[in-house]
Design an enzyme around this catalytic site. Structure first.
Site, short mmCIF file in Angstrom:
data_model
loop_
_atom_site.label_atom_id
_atom_site.label_comp_id
_atom_site.label_asym_id
_atom_site.label_seq_id
_atom_site.Cartn_x
_atom_site.Cartn_y
_atom_site.Cartn_z
N GLU A 1 -3.85 -3.87 -3.56
CA GLU A 1 -3.71 -5.07 -2.79
C GLU A 1 -4.98 -5.29 -2.16
OE1 GLU A 1 -1.68 -6.32 1.43
OE2 GLU A 1 -0.21 -5.67 -0.36
N ASP B 1 -0.94 0.32 -1.95
CA ASP B 1 -1.27 -0.60 -0.54
C ASP B 1 -1.98 0.47 0.45
OD1 ASP B 1 -0.81 -2.36 1.44
OD2 ASP B 1 0.72 -0.94 2.47
N ASP C 1 5.09 0.65 4.08
CA ASP C 1 3.96 0.94 3.25
C ASP C 1 4.26 1.15 1.60
OD1 ASP C 1 1.90 1.04 5.41
OD2 ASP C 1 3.19 2.62 6.07
#
Length: 199
Positions: free
Chosen positions: A93, A33, A165
């Protein structure tokens, strides 16, 4: 290769070393991420239809440093994670378009640094939108971060929810493990979901 500050990376490991956690595991997925301030990472092992948590954590860059130095921390720390955990593939992502163009640009650069670390290691990289990840893990693309954390915790059998996160990174890895096909993939793996919850 420059060594980033020891405090730049925090991680949570499974009680057993990664390689011995799932004997004969065919796949090891590193989910990322990306973020300039905090980049979450998480590794899951996939053996057949079984997902096993390996490790997760966060890479933090110092806001007082220049952009090149901050990107270097992301690349170097992820390279260390890759060398230590030996993933076979990476899921990242995708960047969403922020109302603040500058924030979107910085996020895109952090994402580029993360992808560079994976490509330098010769790993295949898959990309998923936040909507795809949430749909695959929670069941709908508008899920709150707390819902993602809870579902990651339950899917991987964790004693507590990871940080937001790290949970997003693990969710990206889980989505990739199931081809980002949503609950259909989870159902084929022996999970049943009803009303946004595992049953």
């Amino acid at each position: 290769m420059s060594t980033p500050p020891p405090s730049s990376t925090s991680r949570q490991r499974s009680p057993s070393p990664g390689p011995s956690a799932t004997p004969g595991a065919e796949r090891r997925i590193l989910g990322i991420d990306p973020g300039l301030r905090v980049t979450g990472f998480g590794v899951v092992a996939v053996a057949g239809s079984r997902l096993t948590y390996v490790t997760c954590g966060c890479i933090r860059s110092d806001a007082k440093d220049g952009l090149p130095e901050r990107l270097a921390v992301i690349v170097a720390d992820l390279a260390q994670v890759i060398a230590r955990e030996c993933p076979t593939e990476v899921a990242v992502e995708k960047v969403f378009v922020n109302v603040n163009p500058q924030s979107t640009l910085l996020l895109g650069q952090a994402r580029g640094a993360a992808i560079a670390a994976a490509v330098q290691a010769g790993l295949p990289v898959a990309e998923y939108t936040a909507l795809q990840v949430k749909q695959a893990v929670v069941g709908h693309g508008k899920a709150a971060k707390e819902q993602v954390q809870e579902m990651v915790k339950r899917l991987l059998g964790l004693p507590a929810a990871p940080s937001t996160d790290a949970a997003d990174a693990l969710a990206c890895a889980i989505a990739h493990a199931h081809g980002a096909v949503g609950y259909g993939g989870l159902a084929r793996s022996g999970y049943r979901v009803r009303g946004g919850r595992l049953v």
